[in-house]
Design a protein around this motif. Structure first.
Motif, mmCIF file in Angstrom:
data_model
loop_
_atom_site.group_PDB
_atom_site.id
_atom_site.type_symbol
_atom_site.label_atom_id
_atom_site.label_comp_id
_atom_site.label_asym_id
_atom_site.label_seq_id
_atom_site.Cartn_x
_atom_site.Cartn_y
_atom_site.Cartn_z
ATOM 1 N N THR A 92 0.845 -1.180 -0.028
ATOM 2 C CA THR A 92 0.007 0.020 0.136
ATOM 3 C C THR A 92 0.872 1.313 -0.046
ATOM 4 O O THR A 92 2.111 1.227 0.462
ATOM 5 N N ILE A 93 0.249 2.067 -0.313
ATOM 6 C CA ILE A 93 1.057 3.427 -0.684
ATOM 7 C C ILE A 93 1.153 4.276 0.906
ATOM 8 O O ILE A 93 0.028 4.250 1.544
ATOM 9 N N ALA A 94 2.247 4.396 1.233
ATOM 10 C CA ALA A 94 2.431 5.210 2.616
ATOM 11 C C ALA A 94 2.596 6.379 2.435
ATOM 12 O O ALA A 94 2.403 7.334 3.492
ATOM 13 N N SER A 95 3.337 6.913 1.447
ATOM 14 C CA SER A 95 3.289 8.229 1.162
ATOM 15 C C SER A 95 3.430 8.570 -0.206
ATOM 16 O O SER A 95 4.246 7.885 -0.992
ATOM 17 N N PHE A 96 3.268 9.817 -0.841
ATOM 18 C CA PHE A 96 3.652 10.112 -2.442
ATOM 19 C C PHE A 96 3.753 11.372 -2.452
ATOM 20 O O PHE A 96 3.213 12.484 -1.667
ATOM 21 N N THR A 97 4.394 11.847 -3.564
ATOM 22 C CA THR A 97 4.323 13.329 -4.172
ATOM 23 C C THR A 97 4.230 13.117 -5.662
ATOM 24 O O THR A 97 4.449 12.377 -6.157
ATOM 25 N N VAL A 98 3.712 14.281 -5.950
ATOM 26 C CA VAL A 98 3.548 14.503 -7.413
ATOM 27 C C VAL A 98 4.634 15.350 -7.819
ATOM 28 O O VAL A 98 5.093 16.561 -7.340
ATOM 29 N N ILE A 99 5.309 14.797 -9.184
ATOM 30 C CA ILE A 99 6.315 15.804 -9.687
ATOM 31 C C ILE A 99 5.658 16.426 -10.682
ATOM 32 O O ILE A 99 5.325 15.940 -11.611
ATOM 33 N N ARG A 100 5.961 17.570 -10.759
ATOM 34 C CA ARG A 100 5.358 18.681 -11.591
ATOM 35 C C ARG A 100 6.411 19.346 -12.600
ATOM 36 O O ARG A 100 6.163 19.584 -13.554
ATOM 37 N N VAL A 101 7.483 19.653 -11.966
ATOM 38 C CA VAL A 101 8.811 20.122 -12.549
ATOM 39 C C VAL A 101 9.876 18.704 -12.517
ATOM 40 O O VAL A 101 10.458 18.979 -11.284
ATOM 41 N N ALA A 102 10.003 18.178 -13.514
ATOM 42 C CA ALA A 102 11.018 16.901 -13.400
ATOM 43 C C ALA A 102 12.295 17.358 -14.032
ATOM 44 O O ALA A 102 12.392 18.352 -14.655
ATOM 45 N N PRO A 103 13.229 16.772 -13.519
ATOM 46 C CA PRO A 103 14.522 16.589 -14.140
ATOM 47 C C PRO A 103 14.390 16.521 -15.743
ATOM 48 O O PRO A 103 13.610 15.967 -16.224
ATOM 49 N N ARG A 104 15.330 16.998 -16.311
ATOM 50 C CA ARG A 104 15.412 16.994 -17.892
ATOM 51 C C ARG A 104 14.847 15.835 -18.639
ATOM 52 O O ARG A 104 14.156 15.613 -19.587
ATOM 53 N N ALA A 105 15.481 14.652 -18.139
ATOM 54 C CA ALA A 105 15.292 13.317 -18.752
ATOM 55 C C ALA A 105 13.916 12.895 -18.605
ATOM 56 O O ALA A 105 13.375 12.192 -19.285
ATOM 57 N N TRP A 106 13.446 13.339 -17.483
ATOM 58 C CA TRP A 106 11.900 13.142 -17.570
ATOM 59 C C TRP A 106 10.912 14.124 -17.648
ATOM 60 O O TRP A 106 9.539 13.950 -17.069
ATOM 61 N N ALA A 107 11.354 15.072 -18.111
ATOM 62 C CA ALA A 107 10.334 16.304 -18.480
ATOM 63 C C ALA A 107 9.081 16.018 -19.111
ATOM 64 O O ALA A 107 8.006 16.708 -18.754
ATOM 65 N N ALA A 108 9.152 15.439 -20.200
ATOM 66 C CA ALA A 108 7.928 14.839 -20.828
ATOM 67 C C ALA A 108 7.187 14.177 -20.230
ATOM 68 O O ALA A 108 6.017 14.096 -20.610
ATOM 69 N N ASP A 109 7.620 13.406 -19.030
ATOM 70 C CA ASP A 109 6.548 12.763 -18.292
ATOM 71 C C ASP A 109 5.883 13.352 -17.400
ATOM 72 O O ASP A 109 4.989 12.909 -16.787
ATOM 73 N N ALA A 110 6.042 14.606 -17.038
ATOM 74 C CA ALA A 110 5.580 15.308 -15.716
ATOM 75 C C ALA A 110 3.941 15.810 -16.205
ATOM 76 O O ALA A 110 3.773 16.025 -17.458
ATOM 77 N N PRO A 111 3.106 15.769 -15.274
ATOM 78 C CA PRO A 111 3.308 15.310 -14.004
ATOM 79 C C PRO A 111 3.334 13.903 -13.620
ATOM 80 O O PRO A 111 2.525 13.038 -14.554
ATOM 81 N N TYR A 112 3.952 13.246 -12.770
ATOM 82 C CA TYR A 112 3.784 11.929 -12.376
ATOM 83 C C TYR A 112 4.200 11.833 -10.598
ATOM 84 O O TYR A 112 4.473 12.823 -10.208
ATOM 85 N N ALA A 113 3.926 10.631 -10.362
ATOM 86 C CA ALA A 113 4.023 10.391 -8.964
ATOM 87 C C ALA A 113 4.802 9.509 -8.639
ATOM 88 O O ALA A 113 5.219 8.485 -9.319
ATOM 89 N N VAL A 114 5.526 9.730 -7.534
ATOM 90 C CA VAL A 114 6.474 8.846 -6.791
ATOM 91 C C VAL A 114 5.956 8.557 -5.536
ATOM 92 O O VAL A 114 5.658 9.293 -4.606
ATOM 93 N N ALA A 115 6.055 7.465 -5.225
ATOM 94 C CA ALA A 115 5.552 6.920 -3.751
ATOM 95 C C ALA A 115 6.385 6.034 -2.897
ATOM 96 O O ALA A 115 7.339 5.229 -3.511
ATOM 97 N N VAL A 116 6.302 6.152 -1.735
ATOM 98 C CA VAL A 116 6.920 5.007 -0.730
ATOM 99 C C VAL A 116 5.734 3.976 -0.701
ATOM 100 O O VAL A 116 4.628 4.518 -0.338
#
Length: 126
Positions: free
Chosen positions: A57-81
């Motif tokens: 289960t998701i314990a915590s998460f954040t939404v990345i809206r301004v991504a590093p250059r390599a992932w900029a095209a994927d924004a926004p996306y979420a990363v979770a613990v």
């Protein structure tokens, strides 16, 4: 210095094949993921690979809206613990779940994410 039972390279090779693998200390029984050199509980190097179901289960998460250059095209996306059912936590990218549906406690399942020659940890709907 002895090599751990499962190295970071082996961890990601297995992840690419769809198998999430932790390590258990042969001295104290501590479970860890991803693999590390020394047991955080007792300091030993007595690791044994342990296959994990990859559900949790998701314990915590954040939404990345301004991504590093390599992932900029994927924004926004979420990363979770994600707290796996086996009791360990792992950071990973959330896929195939709308951002507005993300919540702490949401059940998810491991999914390998492969981009070019790199594999990373992802989680999608359970």
């Amino acid at each position: 210095m002895a090599e751990p039972a499962i190295t970071q390279r082996h961890f990601f090779e297995r992840a690419r094949a769809g198998q999430l693998t932790g390590v258990r200390c042969g001295k104290c029984g501590e479970l860890a993921i991803p693999p590390r050199e020394l047991c955080p509980a007792c300091g030993e190097r007595a690791w044994e690979p342990v296959p994990l179901a990859g559900e949790g289960t998701i314990a915590s998460f954040t939404v990345i809206r301004v991504a590093p250059r390599a992932w900029a095209a994927d924004a926004p996306y979420a990363v979770a613990v994600v707290r796996l059912n086996e009791g360990v936590s792992l950071l990973g990218r959330i896929v195939d779940i709308p951002l507005e549906k993300l919540a702490v406690g949401l059940p998810v399942r491991f999914r390998p994410l492969v981009r070019d020659d790199r594999t990373s940890v992802g989680f999608g709907p359970a």
